[in-house]
Write a protein that holds these residues in place. Structure first.
Motif, short mmCIF file in Angstrom:
data_model
loop_
_atom_site.label_atom_id
_atom_site.label_comp_id
_atom_site.label_asym_id
_atom_site.label_seq_id
_atom_site.Cartn_x
_atom_site.Cartn_y
_atom_site.Cartn_z
N UNK A 199 23.84 40.53 -61.22
CA UNK A 199 22.64 39.79 -60.84
C UNK A 199 21.61 40.71 -60.19
N UNK A 200 22.08 41.74 -59.51
CA UNK A 200 21.17 42.65 -58.81
C UNK A 200 20.22 43.36 -59.79
N UNK A 201 20.70 43.60 -61.02
CA UNK A 201 19.81 44.20 -62.03
C UNK A 201 18.60 43.29 -62.28
N UNK A 202 18.88 42.01 -62.46
CA UNK A 202 17.79 41.05 -62.70
C UNK A 202 16.88 40.96 -61.49
N UNK A 203 17.46 40.93 -60.32
CA UNK A 203 16.69 40.76 -59.09
C UNK A 203 15.89 42.01 -58.73
N UNK A 204 16.26 43.16 -59.29
CA UNK A 204 15.55 44.40 -58.99
C UNK A 204 14.21 44.50 -59.72
N UNK A 211 13.51 42.24 -66.67
CA UNK A 211 14.85 42.82 -66.48
C UNK A 211 15.62 42.85 -67.80
N UNK A 212 15.57 41.76 -68.54
CA UNK A 212 16.28 41.70 -69.81
C UNK A 212 15.71 42.72 -70.80
N UNK A 229 21.08 33.99 -63.27
CA UNK A 229 20.54 34.41 -61.98
C UNK A 229 19.64 33.33 -61.38
N UNK A 230 18.83 32.68 -62.22
CA UNK A 230 17.88 31.68 -61.72
C UNK A 230 18.22 30.29 -62.28
N UNK A 231 18.08 30.10 -63.57
CA UNK A 231 18.42 28.82 -64.19
C UNK A 231 18.89 29.11 -65.61
N UNK A 232 20.14 28.83 -65.86
CA UNK A 232 20.76 29.24 -67.12
C UNK A 232 20.03 28.69 -68.34
N UNK A 233 19.81 27.39 -68.39
CA UNK A 233 19.28 26.76 -69.60
C UNK A 233 17.76 26.77 -69.67
#
Length: 473
Positions: A199-204, A211-212, A229-233
């Motif tokens: 998750x830290x990758x996305x949050x960075x 991030x993706x 990390x935030x909302x899956x769907x």
């Protein structure tokens, strides 16, 4: 990996010093390593840890630093420390091949040799074999629960120390989990290493899509995106699909997405629908988050669409009811030419004396019928009586039509490995093949049928005789 000579409990060394002082250290001795209850309240265990155990025995040496430390304790005499300086294991070891399905009360590892040598190695053998057998058993249960799915071992950060993580990866492989996030295990054992991102990758990054995109740019042919990390769907999956389209436009394909929280059965069904509708039916769905065999079984029963299960904590710590430890013990069964018996008021905890064979009775169709422990040199035939080792009042006759297979083999003589040891793939294949031969109901996660383990008439009589003699003493 080499284990040090001081991988032992102090009392092994004090007993060794006592045997040396009393002139008993070169007496003939035979020890059995076994366990009394199947782990996880299950129907079987998977034997693992043999090769590391054999390497330990073959390489066992006391270094100058070891001897200096022992001298500093002030408990050991100089002549005993001199004896340790040239100490080597020169004994014999009999065991099943790794990946063999094993059961309670059975002699798994038999160590024969000089009393001092066979005694000293008790702690290390239990440490190595207990843990790897326990993890291999947990892995086999998890692997069996996932059906056609794949399991990855993700547990290094929760393992019981660095070597616990390494040993767990190896044991898990024997049980059928053939890849790991543990890079050290990949180096040492050749296990395939796999992983995604945290998750830290996305949050960075400023936002999830950035991030993706960045991860896909760096790893275009092995991109697995963590989408919760935030909302899956509402966020993760739509952004993953955007990146999947962008990858495809450049000649690459999104490999997978990972779910790490929430209702995994529901979310995986929704994710599969969204991926398929968008034209990405080959994108894999990987799930993690405190999985074990029971959670995986529940997900599948609820129609989950998970291809890959990342199992960490509950695998490498062998967690679960009836888990956490194997309970393996190491008992003297013969000394100075005489069979030995640990006598107890609880017959289930009384040991089985002397050298023994472990035979597997196999049906004509190749399935396992039961195991029988008998005396060395004893021959069994259909129609012979065999007894429940924990309740001798229960007995039955060996049925007609079965064939007898030796479960164990001699793998060390004179302190040297004499058997070519199979690779981890062969061990895992053995485990998988033997699970298919188990009787109906014995592989169940809930209330499995008990696979029968019996002792022969001759071994039953020997134990009874030794018990009666002990009562007269």
């Amino acid at each position: 990996m080499r284990y040090p000579a001081l991988l032992t409990d102090l009392y092994e060394l004090t007993m060794l010093a006592g045997y040396f002082q009393k002139g008993m250290h070169e007496d003939e001795a035979v020890f059995d390593l076994f366990f009394r209850k199947n782990p996880f309240k299950g129907g079987y265990a998977v034997f693992a840890g043999l090769e590391p155990a054999l390497r330990y025995l073959e390489e066992l040496r006391f270094s100058d630093e070891d001897l200096a430390y022992l001298a500093s304790l002030g408990s050991f005499k100089a002549d005993f420390l001199d004896y340790l300086r040239t100490f080597r294991f020169t004994g014999k070891l009999t065991a099943p091949p790794e990946g063999t399905l094993i059961f309670n009360h059975e002699p798994l590892v038999t160590v024969e040799g000089k009393l001092a040598e066979a005694q000293l190695v008790e702690t290390a053998l239990l440490n190595i074999i207990n843990f790897q057998t326990l993890v291999a058993t947990k892995a086999a249960r998890i692997h069996g629960a996932c059906g056609e799915g794949v399991v990855l071992e993700f547990g290094l950060r929760r393992a019981h120390g660095p070597d616990g993580g390494l040993s767990a990866a190896r044991g898990a492989y024997v049980g059928g989990v053939r890849s790991s996030s543990n890079v050290w295990a990949g180096q040492v054992y050749g296990i395939e290493v796999k992983g995604t991102h945290a998750h830290s990758w996305v949050m960075a990054f400023d936002d999830e899509l950035s991030a993706f995109r960045a991860y896909a740019e760096v790893f275009p042919d092995s991109t697995v995106l963590l989408v919760d990390t935030y909302d899956t769907l509402k966020s993760g999956l739509p952004h993953a699909l955007t990146v999947a389209r962008e990858l495809r436009a450049t000649g690459h394909e999104l490999l997978g997405i990972r779910l790490d929280s929430g209702d995994l059965a529901y979310l995986s069904r929704q994710a599969r629908h969204m991926l398929d509708e968008a034209g990405f039916p080959k994108v894999k769905i990987l799930a993690s988050n405190e999985l074990d065999e029971f959670v995986i079984d529940s997900i599948r029963r609820e129609g989950g669409c998970i291809d890959i299960y990342g199992v960490g904590t509950n695998l490498v710590t062998a967690a679960g009811e009836g888990g956490g430890h194997l309970g393996g013990v190491y008992k003297l069964v013969r000394h100075a030419g005489h069979p030995k018996l640990k006598v107890t008021s609880d017959i289930a905890k009384a040991t089985l004396p002397d050298r023994k064979r472990l035979l597997r009775l196999v049906e004509p169709d190749g399935s396992f019928h039961q195991d029988v422990i008998c005396c060395e040199g004893e021959t069994l035939s259909p129609g012979d009586w065999v007894y429940d080792p924990a309740n001798p009042a229960h007995r039955k006759k060996i049925p007609a039509g079965v064939r007898f297979e030796e479960v164990r083999e001699v793998c060390m003589e004179g302190g040297k490995i004499v058997k070519e040891l199979p690779g981890l793939d062969a061990c895992a294949d053995r485990c998988a093949a033997q699970r298919k031969k188990m009787p109906n109901g014995t592989l169940r996660l809930y209330n499995p049928h008990i696979y029968k383990v019996s002792i022969s008439q001759k071994l039953h009589d020997l134990r009874q005789c030794l018990m009666e003699e002990s009562l007269k003493a």
